[in-house]
Design an enzyme around this catalytic site. Sequence first.
Site, short mmCIF file in Angstrom:
data_model
loop_
_atom_site.label_atom_id
_atom_site.label_comp_id
_atom_site.label_asym_id
_atom_site.label_seq_id
_atom_site.Cartn_x
_atom_site.Cartn_y
_atom_site.Cartn_z
CE LYS A 18 -4.05 -2.18 2.06
NZ LYS A 18 -5.12 -2.11 3.07
CG ASP A 55 -8.14 0.12 3.40
OD1 ASP A 55 -8.87 -0.72 2.85
OD2 ASP A 55 -6.90 0.10 3.33
#
Length: 268
Positions: free
Chosen positions: A65, A101
Amino acid sequence: MDRYVVIGNPVAHSLSPEIHARFALATGETLAYDRLLVEPGDFARAARGFFAAGGRGANVTLPFKVDAFEFAQERTARAEQAGAVNTLAARAGIVLGDNTDGAGLVRDLTVNLGLGLGGKRILLVGAGGAARGVVAPLLDLSPAMLVVANRTRERARELALRFRDAGPVEGVGLDAMGGGFDLVVNATSTSTRGEALALPRGLFAPGATAYDMAYGPAARPFLERARAAGANACDGLGMLVEQAAEAFFLWRERRPDTAGVIAALRAA
Ligand code: ATR
């Protein structure tokens, strides 16, 4: 056909292909979605290759990420805030990086679980990549206080300091978490190793919810302890589906229904 992938290592057990296939079916969108296993250190080359060959978008999971953050040529505000990217989208000659997220977690908490968190006490355990992306979205819910607790206290303090302008947040060590929390979110990597966090007496307020960002068997040790301490316990499957729905929206400008997908995955 428009092509999408989930990039990770490992990636074989990722539920993303199944989730996006269900979204595509439900919305009538036509797309192909595959897994892309990438070796550590090889993210940029693999991602460049995928987009150069006409790929339209990617979900990015562990451990890439931050690589995805660096790879993206433009980033959304929430990706900048998180310092990490979990969604890449091809846009007129560039690759846009987003982070869905936090929005996924908040949607699962507030819509699917129906929690009202304004004025409540929230504890976020962990200060790594998973925690970082959800601090600002949790503060957006206007809690009375967000405590970030971490094994390495300094990391929690740094994280809290970074977001101090976004709302009431403090960073502490695991020995100073305090108690009376209405929501406790486990964002540590203990779940991925089947370990359980120690939950001190008085941690949960009456009617509190314990939430593990991991899902399935990995979340069990934490959730079992939380249940034994009187909390309602929930794993992160809903968050997984909701962050996927946000990514799908970014790519296709269609918002898929998530409740049916969450129920189907749970049944499976
Ligand atoms: P992720 O991207 O999953 O958050 P990470 O950045 O490596 O992964 O962070 C892991 C988090 O889990 C950290 O908050 C870590 O605490 P430290 O900062 O002290 O390392 C936490 N963690 C890992 N193992 C732990 C354990 N056994 N007990 C408590 N916290 C743990």
